[in-house]
Enzyme design. Structure first.
Site, short mmCIF file in Angstrom:
data_model
loop_
_atom_site.label_atom_id
_atom_site.label_comp_id
_atom_site.label_asym_id
_atom_site.label_seq_id
_atom_site.Cartn_x
_atom_site.Cartn_y
_atom_site.Cartn_z
N HIS A 179 0.84 -1.19 0.00
CA HIS A 179 0.00 0.00 0.00
C HIS A 179 0.88 1.24 0.00
CE1 HIS A 179 -3.58 -2.49 1.57
NE2 HIS A 179 -3.68 -2.27 0.27
N ARG A 181 0.67 4.41 0.58
CA ARG A 181 0.72 5.48 1.59
C ARG A 181 1.28 5.02 2.92
NH1 ARG A 181 -5.82 6.10 2.09
NH2 ARG A 181 -6.30 4.13 3.12
N GLU A 182 1.50 3.73 3.08
CA GLU A 182 1.93 3.21 4.39
C GLU A 182 3.45 3.26 4.49
OE1 GLU A 182 -0.15 -0.56 4.49
OE2 GLU A 182 -2.06 0.45 4.14
N ARG A 249 -5.80 -6.71 -2.86
CA ARG A 249 -7.06 -7.39 -3.21
C ARG A 249 -6.88 -8.14 -4.53
NH1 ARG A 249 -7.39 -5.59 1.00
NH2 ARG A 249 -9.08 -4.48 2.06
N SER A 302 0.42 -0.66 7.62
CA SER A 302 0.03 0.16 8.75
C SER A 302 -1.41 0.59 8.51
CB SER A 302 0.95 1.37 8.89
OG SER A 302 0.77 2.28 7.83
N GLU A 376 0.05 -5.05 11.11
CA GLU A 376 -0.33 -3.63 11.00
C GLU A 376 0.41 -2.88 12.10
OE1 GLU A 376 -2.33 -2.18 8.73
OE2 GLU A 376 -3.46 -3.84 7.85
O1 0X9 Z 1 -7.20 -3.49 3.87
C1 0X9 Z 1 -6.10 -4.04 3.92
O2 0X9 Z 1 -5.56 -4.53 2.94
C2 0X9 Z 1 -5.36 -4.11 5.26
N1 0X9 Z 1 -5.49 -2.90 6.00
S1 0X9 Z 1 -4.71 -1.56 5.48
O3 0X9 Z 1 -5.10 -0.47 6.32
N2 0X9 Z 1 -3.16 -1.76 5.65
O4 0X9 Z 1 -5.02 -1.37 4.11
C3 0X9 Z 1 -5.98 -5.20 6.08
C4 0X9 Z 1 -5.72 -6.52 5.53
C5 0X9 Z 1 -6.44 -7.55 6.31
N3 0X9 Z 1 -6.49 -8.72 5.55
C6 0X9 Z 1 -5.64 -9.74 5.72
N4 0X9 Z 1 -4.98 -9.88 6.79
N5 0X9 Z 1 -5.55 -10.58 4.75
ZN ZN Z 2 -2.05 -1.74 3.95
#
Ligand code: 0X9
Ligand code: ZN
Length: 419
Positions: A179, A181-182, A249, A302, A376
């Site tokens: 990601h 921005r992290e 995703r 994060s 995270e």
């Molecule tokens: O949404 C995401 O991809 C993650 N949070 S973030 O704020 N870094 O974008 C969470 C991912 C949670 N899913 C898994 N652990 N697979």
């Molecule tokens: Zn992320």
């Protein structure tokens, strides 16, 4: 070639136009404390609308959910929450001021000397790659780098391997910077690399275990957040209406299931097919060639102090959930003993809601890597998504403690098995 003043002015104009920064003027960040799962679900409804950028999203009663809202969404948000009696406060009144302050600091900082590393600045992608390559040059018996592919805009996707030699040793693999921005995620990968390679007393940590990192898995997005849009999250591939897919995703294990979007402009757009993005393709190809000796996979993100494990595509648990929980707790316990901070350890879908197409699900399900996590890291609190540069060091030092705990487990459990 000599350019006429006319061309110079035009070129300068184009360059400035291309670099014009996105303004967050009037954007507010709200911190919402939910009292029930129903309240969290009610907030979810907003997350399908581009005006609402959920910086955190979860199902824990009492823990704040932060959401940045453009000026046009604020009245609607406030009145809905007031109607349902949900408590919120404005955490950041005008996000542009925070962004401006950070960009001013970035503009005035000196470049990190070529080949050096910094934990008081967020390094640019070229500075990061120069550091990795310098390590390879200085520690040829321990460090190898490899370009595993090119990003959409042509940047090197560089991985670094730290090993005392031999083949197919149990490996800890980390992706960071998926990601854009992290920013604290690449810094964390760099710190673990730095401690392993440049502190001689730590060499025991790569005696029986190899380490592989991709510190910036989405370099186009990472650079774009530095130059143009601070809160960009996705890749920068061209779509028909909007740019980019969410690389987290886009992985091909139950791709497109719950918790991802088919809408191109969404921040959780899954892409038009699994592995549509060259960045995730490169990771897939590297990982599938090496998965048989990867013991622990960690996706560094994060924020929010979470240690999450699969599945995330549905509210289900893998068959080794008990081990995943125990090993996840090792990270928390080590950090907790070190500085008192704590992490919530648990199944991703149960804690955050579903998010299909993540790298940790692919590692666990698509590649059968038994230990697979999303970490995270701590966030920037009232400074916004990312901590100020002065907070980088304590966060990466904290993570180092957690990584060492994981190493201990991988080393001892691999003593009697091949993985
Ligand atoms: O949404 C995401 O991809 C993650 N949070 S973030 O704020 N870094 O974008 C969470 C991912 C949670 N899913 C898994 N652990 N697979
Ligand atoms: Zn992320």
């Amino acid at each position: 070639m000599k350019l006429s003043p006319f061309y110079l002015v035009t070129l300068l104009g184009l360059a400035t136009a291309a670099q014009e920064r996105f303004s967050y003027d009037g954007y507010k960040v709200y911190s919402v404390t939910i009292n029930s799962i129903q309240e969290a679900e009610l907030l979810d409804v907003f997350s399908y609308d581009q005006r609402f950028d959920f910086w955190s999203k979860h199902r824990i009663v009492g823990k704040p959910i932060d959401v940045m809202i453009s000026p046009s969404g604020q009245d609607e948000f406030e009145s809905t929450l007031n109607y349902h009696n949900i408590k919120f406060e404005v955490m950041i009144n005008n996000f542009e001021e925070k962004v401006q302050a950070q960009y001013n600091r970035l503009k005035s900082r000196a470049r990190v000397d070529s080949g050096d590393v910094s934990f008081t600045e967020y390094m640019r992608h070229d500075e990061i790659n120069a550091y990795l390559r310098r390590l390879e040059a200085d520690y040829p018996n321990v460090v190898t780098t490899e370009v595993i592919g090119k990003s959409f805009e042509g940047r090197d996707l560089l991985i670094i391997k730290i090993s005392s030699g031999g083949s197919d040793k149990p490996t800890i693999f980390a992706d960071a910077g998926i990601h854009a921005r992290e920013w604290i995620a690449p810094s964390t990968a760099l710190y673990v690399i730095n401690q392993l390679v440049e502190v001689p007393e730590n060499s025991y940590l790569y005696e029986n275990v190899d380490w592989v990192f991709i510190p910036v898995a989405n370099p186009d997005g990472y650079e774009y957040t530095h130059d143009v849009e601070r809160m960009w999250r996705k890749t920068r591939s061209t779509g028909t209406i909007c740019f980019g897919a969410d690389p987290n995703r886009n992985f091909g294990y139950h791709w497109g299931a719950s918790g991802s979007s088919t809408w191109q402009c969404s921040d959780i757009y899954a892409g038009h097919r699994a592995f549509s993005e060259v960045e995730t393709q490169a990771l897939r190809d590297y990982l599938s060639a090496h998965s048989h000796h990867i013991s622990l996979y960690v996706a560094i993100h994060s924020y929010g102090n979470w240690v999450l494990y699969p599945w995330s595509y549905a509210d289900l648990l893998p068959d080794n959930a008990d081990e995943l929980q125990t090993v996840g707790m090792l990270y928390n316990d080590a950090v907790n003993e070190y500085n008192g901070n704590s992490y919530i350890v648990g199944n991703s879908a149960a804690l955050l809601g579903t998010t299909a197409g993540c790298s940790d699900d692919y590692a666990r399900g698509g590649l059968d890597i038994k230990l697979s996590y999303t970490l995270e890291l701590p966030g920037g609190s009232t400074d916004g998504f990312d901590p100020p540069e002065s907070d980088i060091l304590w966060i990466v030092e904290e993570a180092w403690v957690g990584f060492k705990a994981w190493h201990g487990y991988v080393e001892s459990s691999s003593a009697n098995s091949s993985k």
